[in-house]
Design a protein around this motif. Structure first.
Motif, mmCIF file in Angstrom:
data_model
loop_
_atom_site.group_PDB
_atom_site.id
_atom_site.type_symbol
_atom_site.label_atom_id
_atom_site.label_comp_id
_atom_site.label_asym_id
_atom_site.label_seq_id
_atom_site.Cartn_x
_atom_site.Cartn_y
_atom_site.Cartn_z
ATOM 1 N N PRO A 37 71.607 45.533 109.932
ATOM 2 C CA PRO A 37 73.315 45.581 109.618
ATOM 3 C C PRO A 37 73.703 44.318 108.781
ATOM 4 C CG PRO A 37 72.623 45.658 111.918
ATOM 5 C CD PRO A 37 71.214 45.631 111.151
ATOM 6 N N HIS A 38 73.029 43.165 109.325
ATOM 7 C CA HIS A 38 73.662 42.148 108.673
ATOM 8 C C HIS A 38 73.591 41.990 107.006
ATOM 9 C CE1 HIS A 38 74.643 39.080 111.721
ATOM 10 N NE2 HIS A 38 73.842 39.627 112.372
ATOM 11 N N TRP A 39 72.418 42.833 106.630
ATOM 12 C CA TRP A 39 72.403 42.616 105.064
ATOM 13 C C TRP A 39 73.130 43.752 104.676
ATOM 14 C CZ3 TRP A 39 71.084 46.482 101.376
ATOM 15 C CH2 TRP A 39 71.013 45.842 100.108
ATOM 16 N N PHE A 40 73.413 44.813 105.227
ATOM 17 C CA PHE A 40 74.432 45.724 104.643
ATOM 18 C C PHE A 40 75.733 45.463 104.652
ATOM 19 C CE2 PHE A 40 71.415 49.424 106.203
ATOM 20 C CZ PHE A 40 71.205 49.850 105.070
ATOM 21 N N ALA A 41 76.124 44.719 105.660
ATOM 22 C CA ALA A 41 77.728 44.128 105.596
ATOM 23 C C ALA A 41 77.700 43.133 104.599
ATOM 24 C CB ALA A 41 77.895 43.446 107.094
ATOM 25 N N ASN A 42 76.982 42.219 104.499
ATOM 26 C CA ASN A 42 76.973 41.073 103.441
ATOM 27 C C ASN A 42 76.956 41.918 101.972
ATOM 28 O OD1 ASN A 42 76.820 38.121 103.025
ATOM 29 N ND2 ASN A 42 75.046 38.833 101.535
ATOM 30 N N ALA A 43 76.233 42.852 101.880
ATOM 31 C CA ALA A 43 76.167 43.564 100.542
ATOM 32 C C ALA A 43 77.282 44.390 100.165
ATOM 33 C CB ALA A 43 75.119 44.425 100.550
ATOM 34 N N VAL B 1 82.880 40.043 107.821
ATOM 35 C CA VAL B 1 81.773 39.076 107.367
ATOM 36 C C VAL B 1 82.064 37.717 106.966
ATOM 37 C CG1 VAL B 1 80.173 39.091 105.535
ATOM 38 C CG2 VAL B 1 81.170 41.314 106.443
ATOM 39 N N PRO B 2 81.443 36.950 107.671
ATOM 40 C CA PRO B 2 81.602 35.357 107.051
ATOM 41 C C PRO B 2 81.955 35.148 105.548
ATOM 42 C CG PRO B 2 80.273 35.670 108.828
ATOM 43 C CD PRO B 2 80.330 36.842 108.326
ATOM 44 N N PRO B 3 82.653 34.355 105.068
ATOM 45 C CA PRO B 3 82.735 34.153 103.987
ATOM 46 C C PRO B 3 81.460 33.602 103.158
ATOM 47 C CG PRO B 3 84.464 33.168 104.995
ATOM 48 C CD PRO B 3 83.496 33.488 105.957
ATOM 49 N N LYS B 4 81.351 34.080 101.926
ATOM 50 C CA LYS B 4 80.033 33.906 101.336
ATOM 51 C C LYS B 4 80.183 32.534 100.410
ATOM 52 C CE LYS B 4 79.750 38.158 99.687
ATOM 53 N NZ LYS B 4 79.163 39.241 98.951
ATOM 54 N N PRO B 5 79.226 32.083 100.169
ATOM 55 C CA PRO B 5 79.023 30.859 99.052
ATOM 56 C C PRO B 5 79.626 31.432 97.648
ATOM 57 C CG PRO B 5 76.946 30.751 100.128
ATOM 58 C CD PRO B 5 77.757 32.151 100.592
ATOM 59 N N ALA B 6 80.099 30.514 96.845
ATOM 60 C CA ALA B 6 80.534 31.118 95.592
ATOM 61 C C ALA B 6 79.279 31.491 94.605
ATOM 62 C CB ALA B 6 81.278 29.891 94.719
#
Length: 559
Positions: free
Chosen positions: A230-236, A267-272
């Motif tokens: 689920p982490h990957w789904f959320a990040n995607a 979802v935590p902010p992602k790198p640019a």
């Protein structure tokens, strides 16, 4: 969740260890067993493969060491590419592809009659092997509750070492069988011994590589039974699928399904940017320094010694069967250490555990160097149990830190590039140690290699590992993956590209001096300039991180 915002980590931690946890655990364990077998089968069979490829050369030295190197180089490339793809297409798809891939390309190695054919397919198969390990580590970190994460990650690595043991348990009797197992396929070979006498064997080692094709079947099993995290789904950005995955976790835990509103999933902010160079930006260069240096040390020592352990014991009078058996006992101890290290890491913390492991290794190396003797098989077993436990404890102590050092968007990129870089250490070590073993200062009066003296060389990288641990490792134990990710955003102007390019130059120098030159230049290790250049090649990455990561330590530890 009652109209409140929630994160994937909160749900995973709330549900605890459940049926889905155990399913993923066993699927990953078997993936690692096959992976470990594929790597160690070369070290188990290298004496017999060398007799087949170079029957007139009783001491092929660096050439025999390169049998291990080709697979490790493939693992470098596979890990680097596979990690990026895993972050793009998902953990499940990439792991399934990787497992089938290395099984498919291990099969032709059974038919090799020369180094070129063997090395080509070993290199290609290494692509799959290199992709597998970091994905498994990442899947564990994204599946296991925070409190048990260290234990599961490290025990999962025991699966790889179990594969190493299986390679010895299966390969030793097969290779030493005095009759051909498959007729003409396992052809008769007449080779020269070091004393000039000739001997005969059968190339039964080929069967070990036929067995190495079984992952083709296991890849199909993964396709039908493995679940995406689920982490990957959320990040995607696939929030509905992430919520469905969380509902599956609830069912596995025996709990009534809750309506997870995709709009409330945080979802935590992602790198640019998510390309590998971001690992060298100001925000991430210190954790990169921590895990890259530590894992490089571990790979250099563990893989290098595994490649030469049978030769060491054969050189002091043990039979080839006894020599491979001692290597297998070394790996049996590694399974025990992998099972222990996670419990200790979860109790005393990642940093203390890692620092202790380097000191433990130095003590074990000195003891083994002093007390290994011929004609005392029982003592040698005890020493190999100590040796295997200590060295593998150290390399496994790094594993929980890898996925905990980066946010989800670059997690598997970070893990896989760390492991890819470290495999340059593993690739170089079998050749470097083989070159060192051939130097006059490490020869006995009778002209044989004094491996007990060569082993002491490993103290140098372990001291460096201890220093880097004190400088760069930040405690991460007990925190959820979302807590560790924090604010993953980076300054768009700070891409880390300059540092990344300089690191690539450092790696190229290491590759040329420690891998290319020993293989391309005859009697390279005997040249006066060889040892200084190889030493610079191995030490330069540490100098790089001391220079480029140290200025950012204060900001990183303050976060």
């Amino acid at each position: 969740m009652n109209g409140k915002e929630f994160t994937v980590s909160e749900v995973v931690d709330h549900l605890g260890v459940n049926g889905h946890t155990w399913l993923m655990f066993f699927l990953m364990i078997f993936a690692m067993i096959f992976d470990g077998y594929d790597f160690m089968v070369v070290n188990t069979t290298n004496l017999f493969v060398a007799h087949t490829f170079w029957p007139d050369n009783p001491n092929p030295g660096a050439l025999m060491g390169s049998l291990t190197t080709w697979g490790l180089l493939g693992m470098v490339l596979g890990g680097a590419v596979g990690g990026i793809l895993s972050d793009k297409i998902g953990r499940k798809k990439m792991l399934t592809i990787a497992v089938i891939f290395y099984g498919l390309f291990t099969l032709p190695q059974a038919f090799a009659n020369d180094l070129v054919f063997f090395a080509a397919f070993r290199l290609i198969a290494g692509f799959g092997v290199g992709s597998c390990i970091p994905i498994v580590t990442t899947v564990f970190s994204e599946t296991i509750p925070s409190k048990q994460r260290g234990v599961f990650v490290t025990i999962g690595m025991a699966g790889m070492v179990a594969g190493w043991v299986l390679a010895g348990v299966i390969g030793n009797p097969i290779c030493n069988t005095a009759t051909p197992i498959f007729g003409g396929f396992t052809n008769e070979v007449t080779y020269l011994n070091a004393d000039g006498s000739s001997a005969t064997m059968y190339a039964n080692w080929r069967l070990c590589y036929l067995i190495g094709a079984l992952p083709i079947i296991y890849g199909i099993v993964l396709h039908f039974f493995m679940h995406e995290t689920p982490h990957w789904f959320a990040n995607a950005g696939r929030m509905e699928e992430a919520c469905k995955a969380l509902n599956h976790l609830q069912r596995s835990a025996g709990q009534e399904e809750t309506h997870f509103d995709p709009k409330l999933l945080v979802v935590p902010p992602k790198p640019a940017k998510t390309s590998p160079n971001i690992l060298f930006s100001k925000k991430f260069i210190v954790p990169t320094a921590a895990i890259w240096t530590a894992y490089f040390v571990g790979q250099f020592c563990v893989y290098g010694m595994n490649a030469w352990l049978p030769t060491w014991f054969k050189g002091i009078g043990y039979t080839p069967t006894e020599a491979v058996a001692l290597q297998t006992w070394n790996n049996v101890a590694a399974i025990a250490s992998n099972c222990c290290v996670g419990f200790v890491a979860d109790r005393i913390g990642r940093k203390r555990n890692l620092a202790f492991s380097w000191i433990f290794c130095i003590v074990a190396i000195v003891i083994c160097s002093v007390f290994v003797v011929p004609n005392n098989f029982g003592l040698s077993i005890a020493l190999m149990l100590l040796f295997g436990f200590a060295l593998n404890y150290a390399i496994t102590a790094v594993q929980p830190l890898m996925p905990e050092s980066y946010p989800t968007a670059i997690r598997n990129t970070g893990v896989s590039w760390c492991q890819a870089f470290a495999r340059f250490g593993g690739s170089a070590s079998s050749i470097v140690l083989g070159g060192i073993a051939g130097m006059a200062m490490f020869q006995t009066a009778e002209g044989a290699t004094n491996w007990s003296s060569v082993v002491l060389v490993l103290i140098v990288p372990f001291v460096l590992g201890f220093i880097c641990c004190l400088l760069f490792v930040k405690e991460t134990g007990g925190k959820s993956m979302d807590e560790l990710a924090g604010d993953g955003r980076t300054d768009a102007s700070d891409t880390g590209m300059t540092n990344f390019i300089i690191m690539l130059v450092v790696i190229a120098f290491l590759f040329i001096t420690c891998i290319v030159c020993p293989l391309a230049i005859t009697d390279w290790s005997k040249l006066p300039i060889a040892l200084p250049l190889m030493a610079v090649g191995v030490l330069l990455p540490f100098v790089y991180f001391f220079i480029f990561a140290t200025p950012h330590r204060k900001a990183y530890f303050a976060e």
